[in-house]
Write a protein that holds these residues in place. Structure first.
Motif, PDB file in Angstrom:
ATOM      1  N   SER A 191       0.828  -1.216   0.000  1.00  0.00           N
ATOM      2  CA  SER A 191       0.000   0.000   0.000  1.00  0.00           C
ATOM      3  C   SER A 191       0.856   1.257   0.000  1.00  0.00           C
ATOM      4  CB  SER A 191      -0.912  -0.005   1.229  1.00  0.00           C
ATOM      5  OG  SER A 191      -0.152  -0.045   2.426  1.00  0.00           O
ATOM      6  N   ALA A 192       2.027   1.212   0.636  1.00  0.00           N
ATOM      7  CA  ALA A 192       2.910   2.386   0.632  1.00  0.00           C
ATOM      8  C   ALA A 192       3.358   2.717  -0.783  1.00  0.00           C
ATOM      9  CB  ALA A 192       4.123   2.135   1.532  1.00  0.00           C
ATOM     10  N   ALA A 193       3.678   1.675  -1.562  1.00  0.00           N
ATOM     11  CA  ALA A 193       4.079   1.916  -2.947  1.00  0.00           C
ATOM     12  C   ALA A 193       2.919   2.473  -3.765  1.00  0.00           C
ATOM     13  CB  ALA A 193       4.603   0.625  -3.555  1.00  0.00           C
ATOM     14  N   GLU A 194       1.701   1.959  -3.528  1.00  0.00           N
ATOM     15  CA  GLU A 194       0.542   2.459  -4.267  1.00  0.00           C
ATOM     16  C   GLU A 194       0.276   3.933  -3.951  1.00  0.00           C
ATOM     17  OE1 GLU A 194      -1.034   1.016  -6.624  1.00  0.00           O
ATOM     18  OE2 GLU A 194       0.084  -0.872  -6.441  1.00  0.00           O
ATOM     19  N   LYS A 195       0.438   4.298  -2.682  1.00  0.00           N
ATOM     20  CA  LYS A 195       0.250   5.708  -2.321  1.00  0.00           C
ATOM     21  C   LYS A 195       1.275   6.603  -3.033  1.00  0.00           C
ATOM     22  CE  LYS A 195      -1.849   4.960   2.217  1.00  0.00           C
ATOM     23  NZ  LYS A 195      -1.697   5.187   3.690  1.00  0.00           N
ATOM     24  N   LEU A 196       2.524   6.132  -3.121  1.00  0.00           N
ATOM     25  CA  LEU A 196       3.536   6.912  -3.827  1.00  0.00           C
ATOM     26  C   LEU A 196       3.183   7.059  -5.296  1.00  0.00           C
ATOM     27  CD1 LEU A 196       6.949   5.740  -2.314  1.00  0.00           C
ATOM     28  CD2 LEU A 196       5.655   7.795  -1.804  1.00  0.00           C
ATOM     29  N   LEU A 197       2.643   5.992  -5.900  1.00  0.00           N
ATOM     30  CA  LEU A 197       2.238   6.085  -7.311  1.00  0.00           C
ATOM     31  C   LEU A 197       1.099   7.080  -7.491  1.00  0.00           C
ATOM     32  CD1 LEU A 197       2.411   2.319  -8.398  1.00  0.00           C
ATOM     33  CD2 LEU A 197       3.979   4.169  -9.033  1.00  0.00           C
ATOM     34  N   GLU A 198       0.175   7.118  -6.526  1.00  0.00           N
ATOM     35  CA  GLU A 198      -0.912   8.093  -6.609  1.00  0.00           C
ATOM     36  C   GLU A 198      -0.373   9.520  -6.495  1.00  0.00           C
ATOM     37  OE1 GLU A 198      -3.740   7.170  -3.641  1.00  0.00           O
ATOM     38  OE2 GLU A 198      -4.298   5.210  -4.509  1.00  0.00           O
ATOM     39  N   ARG A 199       0.552   9.732  -5.550  1.00  0.00           N
ATOM     40  CA  ARG A 199       1.155  11.067  -5.404  1.00  0.00           C
ATOM     41  C   ARG A 199       1.950  11.440  -6.646  1.00  0.00           C
ATOM     42  NH1 ARG A 199       4.595  10.755  -0.101  1.00  0.00           N
ATOM     43  NH2 ARG A 199       5.261  12.799  -0.921  1.00  0.00           N
ATOM     44  N   ALA A 200       2.598  10.463  -7.252  1.00  0.00           N
ATOM     45  CA  ALA A 200       3.350  10.743  -8.476  1.00  0.00           C
ATOM     46  C   ALA A 200       2.414  11.145  -9.602  1.00  0.00           C
ATOM     47  CB  ALA A 200       4.175   9.523  -8.870  1.00  0.00           C
ATOM     48  N   GLY A 201       1.240  10.470  -9.703  1.00  0.00           N
ATOM     49  CA  GLY A 201       0.278  10.848 -10.730  1.00  0.00           C
ATOM     50  C   GLY A 201      -0.244  12.256 -10.522  1.00  0.00           C
ATOM     51  N   ALA A 202      -0.509  12.633  -9.250  1.00  0.00           N
ATOM     52  CA  ALA A 202      -0.969  13.998  -8.971  1.00  0.00           C
ATOM     53  C   ALA A 202       0.104  15.021  -9.328  1.00  0.00           C
ATOM     54  CB  ALA A 202      -1.362  14.113  -7.502  1.00  0.00           C
ATOM     55  N   ALA A 203       1.378  14.715  -8.991  1.00  0.00           N
ATOM     56  CA  ALA A 203       2.470  15.629  -9.335  1.00  0.00           C
ATOM     57  C   ALA A 203       2.620  15.760 -10.840  1.00  0.00           C
ATOM     58  CB  ALA A 203       3.780  15.146  -8.700  1.00  0.00           C
ATOM     59  N   ARG A 204       2.461  14.643 -11.546  1.00  0.00           N
ATOM     60  CA  ARG A 204       2.559  14.690 -13.007  1.00  0.00           C
ATOM     61  C   ARG A 204       1.445  15.552 -13.584  1.00  0.00           C
ATOM     62  NH1 ARG A 204       2.620   9.435 -16.998  1.00  0.00           N
ATOM     63  NH2 ARG A 204       4.723   9.214 -16.155  1.00  0.00           N
ATOM     64  N   ALA A 205       0.230  15.410 -13.035  1.00  0.00           N
ATOM     65  CA  ALA A 205      -0.900  16.200 -13.537  1.00  0.00           C
ATOM     66  C   ALA A 205      -0.674  17.697 -13.338  1.00  0.00           C
ATOM     67  CB  ALA A 205      -2.186  15.763 -12.846  1.00  0.00           C
ATOM     68  N   MET A 206       0.024  18.069 -12.276  1.00  0.00           N
ATOM     69  CA  MET A 206       0.312  19.484 -12.005  1.00  0.00           C
ATOM     70  C   MET A 206       1.531  19.982 -12.772  1.00  0.00           C
ATOM     71  SD  MET A 206      -0.324  19.543  -7.881  1.00  0.00           S
ATOM     72  CE  MET A 206       0.160  21.270  -7.802  1.00  0.00           C
ATOM     73  N   GLY A 207       2.198  19.117 -13.524  1.00  0.00           N
ATOM     74  CA  GLY A 207       3.382  19.519 -14.280  1.00  0.00           C
ATOM     75  C   GLY A 207       4.676  19.397 -13.522  1.00  0.00           C
ATOM     76  N   ASN A 208       4.620  18.846 -12.300  1.00  0.00           N
ATOM     77  CA  ASN A 208       5.831  18.695 -11.490  1.00  0.00           C
ATOM     78  C   ASN A 208       6.492  17.368 -11.843  1.00  0.00           C
ATOM     79  OD1 ASN A 208       7.827  18.722  -9.564  1.00  0.00           O
ATOM     80  ND2 ASN A 208       6.477  19.243  -7.861  1.00  0.00           N
ATOM     81  N   ARG A 209       7.144  17.339 -12.991  1.00  0.00           N
ATOM     82  CA  ARG A 209       7.741  16.100 -13.482  1.00  0.00           C
ATOM     83  C   ARG A 209       8.913  15.637 -12.609  1.00  0.00           C
ATOM     84  NH1 ARG A 209       5.172  13.120 -17.576  1.00  0.00           N
ATOM     85  NH2 ARG A 209       4.020  14.554 -18.930  1.00  0.00           N
ATOM     86  N   ALA A 210       9.654  16.546 -12.017  1.00  0.00           N
ATOM     87  CA  ALA A 210      10.775  16.145 -11.163  1.00  0.00           C
ATOM     88  C   ALA A 210      10.276  15.393  -9.936  1.00  0.00           C
ATOM     89  CB  ALA A 210      11.576  17.377 -10.749  1.00  0.00           C
ATOM     90  N   ARG A 211       9.221  15.898  -9.278  1.00  0.00           N
ATOM     91  CA  ARG A 211       8.675  15.206  -8.122  1.00  0.00           C
ATOM     92  C   ARG A 211       8.101  13.853  -8.523  1.00  0.00           C
ATOM     93  NH1 ARG A 211       9.804  14.777  -3.369  1.00  0.00           N
ATOM     94  NH2 ARG A 211       9.873  17.065  -3.131  1.00  0.00           N
ATOM     95  N   ALA A 212       7.391  13.813  -9.643  1.00  0.00           N
ATOM     96  CA  ALA A 212       6.828  12.548 -10.108  1.00  0.00           C
ATOM     97  C   ALA A 212       7.932  11.533 -10.390  1.00  0.00           C
ATOM     98  CB  ALA A 212       5.978  12.777 -11.350  1.00  0.00           C
ATOM     99  N   ALA A 213       9.004  11.953 -11.018  1.00  0.00           N
ATOM    100  CA  ALA A 213      10.112  11.042 -11.325  1.00  0.00           C
ATOM    101  C   ALA A 213      10.756  10.514 -10.053  1.00  0.00           C
ATOM    102  CB  ALA A 213      11.145  11.754 -12.192  1.00  0.00           C
ATOM    103  N   LEU A 214      10.909  11.359  -9.025  1.00  0.00           N
ATOM    104  CA  LEU A 214      11.504  10.913  -7.763  1.00  0.00           C
ATOM    105  C   LEU A 214      10.619   9.875  -7.071  1.00  0.00           C
ATOM    106  CD1 LEU A 214      12.810  14.334  -6.397  1.00  0.00           C
ATOM    107  CD2 LEU A 214      14.189  12.437  -7.231  1.00  0.00           C
ATOM    108  N   LEU A 215       9.318  10.100  -7.089  1.00  0.00           N
ATOM    109  CA  LEU A 215       8.412   9.139  -6.470  1.00  0.00           C
ATOM    110  C   LEU A 215       8.405   7.819  -7.236  1.00  0.00           C
ATOM    111  CD1 LEU A 215       5.473  11.575  -5.623  1.00  0.00           C
ATOM    112  CD2 LEU A 215       7.128  10.591  -4.030  1.00  0.00           C
ATOM    113  N   HIS A 216       8.392   7.914  -8.576  1.00  0.00           N
ATOM    114  CA  HIS A 216       8.446   6.690  -9.377  1.00  0.00           C
ATOM    115  C   HIS A 216       9.775   5.953  -9.164  1.00  0.00           C
ATOM    116  CE1 HIS A 216       5.196   8.432 -12.189  1.00  0.00           C
ATOM    117  NE2 HIS A 216       4.648   7.466 -11.469  1.00  0.00           N
ATOM    118  N   ALA A 217      10.875   6.691  -9.002  1.00  0.00           N
ATOM    119  CA  ALA A 217      12.170   6.061  -8.782  1.00  0.00           C
ATOM    120  C   ALA A 217      12.194   5.303  -7.459  1.00  0.00           C
ATOM    121  CB  ALA A 217      13.279   7.114  -8.807  1.00  0.00           C
ATOM    122  N   ALA A 218      11.528   5.862  -6.417  1.00  0.00           N
ATOM    123  CA  ALA A 218      11.481   5.170  -5.131  1.00  0.00           C
ATOM    124  C   ALA A 218      10.729   3.844  -5.254  1.00  0.00           C
ATOM    125  CB  ALA A 218      10.822   6.063  -4.088  1.00  0.00           C
TER     126      ALA A 218
END
Length: 1006
Positions: free
Chosen positions: A248-275
């Protein structure tokens, strides 16, 4: 250790103070001997040692041993290492230091013996120097002299012998210091030349202490070489402890990464996906890594768009970011545990901010400008000129973080090159975007070149303004004025009264640049514009120049000269009862001249006026004046230096001075008298109202005490210890402390004023806004900006006009001091004026501001004097007939200022001297802790400052070559070979090498 070196033939350990005295006596070094060279070791003939050494200097057994060794020609004297230092050194390091010194001295003996015997005649020495290279050997000589290693008289013989000894010592014992000690020397080329003259291995074995393997030094060389080579790739960091999220922790990170991607914050999304990508679930890992690559590819595309050249510029290959961004994201994800944003993540966000700067336009809410323009300029304005500058500054910030990123050294090297190229392209984009606008403004106001030198000067002027924009992010009227004043392109005279009302070309350019480069260029303050209007009348019209050159400058210059001389005489004449001396006409002060010559003080002002007038307007008078000054200097030098030195150099006088009676008189009369006079003068300065009899008694007691003390053995040791400690202290004070203090003062005030400008600009920038911010935020920034406008204005006025010229000692004397002295009688009226002006602010605030303003108010004349000095050089009529010496450095250095050592010059020799000092300290620390020891932060800081200094010099030289030398050559129609290109610049302590290529010639070669 003492017995070990005594067993070695002809090697003797001796106290440093005794060694210094023997060198001074044997080399006939006159004076106090504070700069005795080569004090770590010395080779002296046996007979000279027995003759010059006092009975207490040598152990009786040692003296008897040396007396019996009639076949021993030279004795190697090695300075003992102090006991306090021996206690902290490993035994092998103590042995190595003494061995190095003995080996160094033996090389001296061998070289000088071969020269004296004719095996290495002076012609052969000259040939060796020619093979090394005259320029290289001049650098070697300067280095040896700066490090106090060159023995007198300092000719080719002494320089070559010392170079060979030092070269071989470093080659065997500290090979890592060779490149820093002799930066322009090719060691592989020099070593065979030295091997033709001496057998260094044999000398190494002869100097080796008993019980030590002579081959150990060669092993040290190999170990040092391999160690240094192994450290060239940079530090290796430990792997970060990281636990990948699962479930579930990984799923939450993927959800946060999707929200960051939607806002245009590609660096934050990439860091979350990398984790998430470091987890164990193969499906989730594959998805996360795929999305991470998509995020970073999108960020890469945005960076490519940010670095695209402006329309009309030459297209360049795009930079590939994705692979390096992936490495950064993976490393940041591993190190994010417990740290919100590690340095790798911050670097990613900086790169994303550069992309955002390209995609958004800054706006400003400016109520003050709207009101002052009577509504002609809108309240909310776009600032498109700031876009490219924000990109460049953000990339510069990112580039500074590369050295802190914890990745493999090879990957860091690639990332460094990538960001360096990105910063270079961003700066080029700034220049390509702003250059046409600046040139258009200059053309509009009439600053057009008419000749080839003026075209080169105009291009240089534009590039200097662009340098300010890329370095600071802004430039202002002061930068524009200074660039024109030191440039060959000048302003024309005022043509009419209407031009005076509208402003000359500089004021028109100031207004136009404020509109064209809104947000990048800041218009001059009202006092700067008012001063420029005054300057245009005084210096931009024939009548004004006549008044200035024929009345104001002679009279004002004479007043400043005489007042300055009076201030200098005041502390000198105060002990003699002359208070507030004056050389000026009239006034209540007391003249330092005797009553019979008091009439001369009345004429001094007009005589000085005539001299200043002649210096300003007559070339023959200037030539005669300089000839008189030089002749007077030569006469004084002949009287006080040449004649006494010649008399003291006579053999008969030398015998008398070196004789025992003269030494007794010097020790028991002259030195005590000097000490007593120093005590008397100190008491006069500190206790001027004390009884004369008490002063006389203390002076006589001092004389008697010093005279008796110097006659004892304890006094001899005190004298030696005093000289031993004063020598390095005086060298440090004269060569480092005093120049360092002056440089620190100048740098501090330059840094302070520059920092003030940067802080004000940063606040202005923080009050701007981007699209998408709320209306409340925009309104709040507008109101704060209106208040900040007045705050910043007051701060600039008080600091730039009043406080800085007063506290800056370079500007304080003599103009500011004279202004304060002139305004002193009018102090009540000035205080009343400012008290009335600040009365609405209340008794406390208004009274405080009135007092501070009244106190610093005379300083404004010093500020105006410095500014008018620069404004005078703005106009074509004030331009010199010949092209002046070109300024190369960013701080006003000429090429001679870079290379010739002096109090205010010698940038490169001083930089390389600091490098040698840092390298020696690093070597000592490595020897203490083992060869694998890392340099301390102090040594790293010194090396970093050296690299920054040499890089700044290289950039300055490159700009000079490209903007002046090559541009002036290409402007000549007789040049048929096409464009030139600066390929390489290499600096050393005594030269600058510049490689200039002809691209056309290279293309036509087979």
């Amino acid at each position: 250790m003492e017995q070990t070196f005594r067993a070695a033939e002809g090697v003797l350990l001796i106290e440093g103070r005794i060694l210094r005295r023997l060198i001074k006596a044997h080399r006939h070094i006159k004076g106090l001997g504070l700069r005795v060279p080569h004090v770590h070791c010395y080779a002296i003939p046996r007979d000279a040692l027995l003759r010059l050494a006092a009975p207490e200097d040598l152990d009786p057994n040692v003296r008897n041993l040396l007396t019996r060794q009639t076949d021993l020609r030279h004795v190697v004297l090695v300075a003992r290492i102090p006991h306090t230092e021996v206690a902290r050194l490993p035994p092998n390091e103590v042995t190595n230091r003494l061995w190095r010194a003995a080996f160094h001295a033996r090389v001296h003996v061998e070289i000088e013996s071969r020269i004296d015997s004719g095996q290495l005649p002076e012609a052969a020495v000259r040939e060796r120097i020619d093979r090394i290279g005259q320029t290289e050997f001049d650098e070697i000589r300067d280095i040896l002299r700066q490090d106090d290693l060159l023995l007198p008289p300092g000719g080719d013989r002494e320089a070559y012998a010392e170079f060979v000894a030092l070269f071989l010592e470093l080659r065997y014992f500290a090979p890592r210091l060779l490149s820093t000690t002799f930066p322009s020397l090719d060691a592989e080329k020099v070593a065979p030349e030295i091997a033709r003259d001496i057998d260094s291995r044999l000398l190494l074995e002869q100097a080796c202490p008993d019980g030590v393997d002579p081959g150990r030094t060669v092993a040290v060389v190999a170990a040092a070489t391999s160690t240094s080579a192994g450290n060239t790739l940079g530090p290796v960091y430990d792997e970060a402890h990281f636990v990948a999220p699962e479930g579930s922790a990984a799923e939450k990170l993927l959800e946060r990464a999707g929200a960051a991607r939607a806002m245009g914050n590609r660096a934050r999304a990439a860091l979350l996906h990398a984790a998430v990508g470091h987890g164990k679930d193969p499906t989730r890992v594959k998805t996360a890594k795929l999305r991470q690559r998509e995020d970073l590819e999108a960020l890469s595309d945005r960076l490519k768009n940010a670095l695209k050249p402006p329309p009309g510029s030459a297209a360049k290959p795009e930079l590939e970011w994705t692979s390096q961004l992936l490495i950064l994201a993976d490393e940041a994800a591993k190190r994010s545990a417990g740290v919100r944003n590690p340095v790798e993540a911050r670097l990613l966000f900086d790169l994303q901010n550069a992309a955002l700067a390209n995609e958004s336009t800054h706006r400003t809410v400016d109520l003050i400008t709207y009101a002052l323009s009577l509504g002609k300029r809108p309240i909310v304005r776009q600032l498109p000129a700031t876009r490219s500058i924000r990109i460049a500054r953000t990339l510069r910030t990112a580039a500074l973080k590369v050295k802190l990123v914890r990745i493999a050294p090879s990957e860091r090297k690639i990332l460094t090159k990538l960001l360096d190229r990105a910063v270079e392209r961003a700066d080029e984009n700034v220049r390509a975007e702003l250059r046409p606008k600046i040139e258009g403004v200059l053309d509009t106001v009439g600053l057009k070149p008419a000749t080839a030198p003026e075209r080169v000067a105009r291009n240089k002027l534009v590039e200097e303004l662009l340098d300010q924009a890329t370095d600071r992010g802004f430039f202002n009227m002061g930068h524009l004025r200074d660039a024109i004043s030191r440039n060959h392109l000048k302003l024309d005279d005022l043509s009419s009264a209407s031009e005076l009302w509208k402003g000359d070309a500089l004021l028109q350019a100031d207004k136009a640049l404020g509109l064209e480069l809104d947000g990048v260029y800041r218009r001059g303050e009202i006092y700067m514009r008012g001063l420029q209007k005054l300057s245009s009348v005084l210096f931009g019209t024939p009548i004004g120049r006549g008044i200035v050159l024929y009345a104001m400058l002679p009279i004002g210059g004479a007043f400043i000269v005489l007042e300055g001389a009076s201030h200098i005489l005041a502390p000198i004449l105060k002990p003699f009862g002359v208070h507030h001396p004056t050389l000026f006409v009239g006034g209540p002060q007391k003249s330092p001249l005797p009553p019979a010559l008091s009439g001369f003080a009345t004429l001094s002002f007009w005589i000085t006026v005539a001299v200043v007038f002649g210096l300003l307007h007559s070339d023959p008078f200037r030539a005669v004046f300089m000839k008189v000054v030089r002749s007077l200097g030569k006469a004084l030098a002949w009287i006080f230096f040449t004649v006494p030195k010649s008399l003291l150099s006579l053999p008969s006088v030398e015998r008398v001075i070196e004789g025992r009676p003269a030494r007794v008189v010097a020790r028991h009369a002259i030195l005590p008298a000097v000490m007593a006079m120093a005590v008397y003068a100190t008491m006069l300065l500190l206790l001027p109202h004390q009884s004369v009899w008490i002063d006389l008694a203390i002076t006589l007691v001092t004389f008697a005490f010093v005279s008796v003390l110097l006659g004892t053995r304890f006094g001899d040791r005190v004298e030696d210890m005093f000289v031993e400690h004063v020598a390095p202290t005086w060298k440090m004070v004269s060569h480092r402390v005093l120049p360092g203090i002056l440089k620190a003062i100048v740098d501090f005030f330059r840094w302070g004023m520059d920092g003030l400008e940067r802080v004000i600009y940063r606040v202005d920038e923080a009050l701007r806004f981007n699209e998408g911010e709320s209306k409340l935020t925009v309104m709040l920034k507008g109101l704060v900006g209106a208040v900040w406008f007045f705050v910043a204005y007051v701060v600039r006025v008080y600091i730039a006009l009043l406080i800085e010229p007063y506290v800056n000692p370079v500007k304080q004397v003599p103009m500011t001091a004279a202004a304060h002295k002139m305004m002193l009688p009018f102090a009540p009226q000035v205080i009343a004026l400012f008290d009335a002006a600040f009365k609405p602010l209340g008794a406390v605030i208004g009274g405080s501001l009135a007092a501070v303003t009244a106190f610093f108010f005379p300083t404004i004349f010093g500020f105006f004097g410095w500014e008018l000095k620069e404004n005078y050089k703005l106009y074509r009529a004030s331009r010199k007939k010949e092209l002046p010496e070109s300024v190369v450095g960013a701080h006003g250095e000429t090429m001679a200022g870079f290379l010739v050592p002096g109090f205010h010059s010698g940038t490169l020799p001083k930089l390389f001297a600091r490098l040698r000092h840092a390298a020696r300290r690093e070597e000592e620390m490595a020897n203490l802790a083992g060869n694998g020891a890392k340099p301390t932060s102090k040594e790293e800081g010194a090396r970093g400052r050296f690299r920054e200094g040499t890089t700044e010099v290289e950039h300055s030289v490159r700009h000079f070559i490209e903007r002046e030398l090559i541009s002036l050559l290409l402007a000549d129609p007789r040049w048929p070979h096409g464009p030139l290109e600066v390929r390489r610049i290499a600096v050393s302590s005594n030269r600058v090498r510049i490689a200039i290529f002809l691209p056309r010639a290279l293309k036509t070669q087979p």
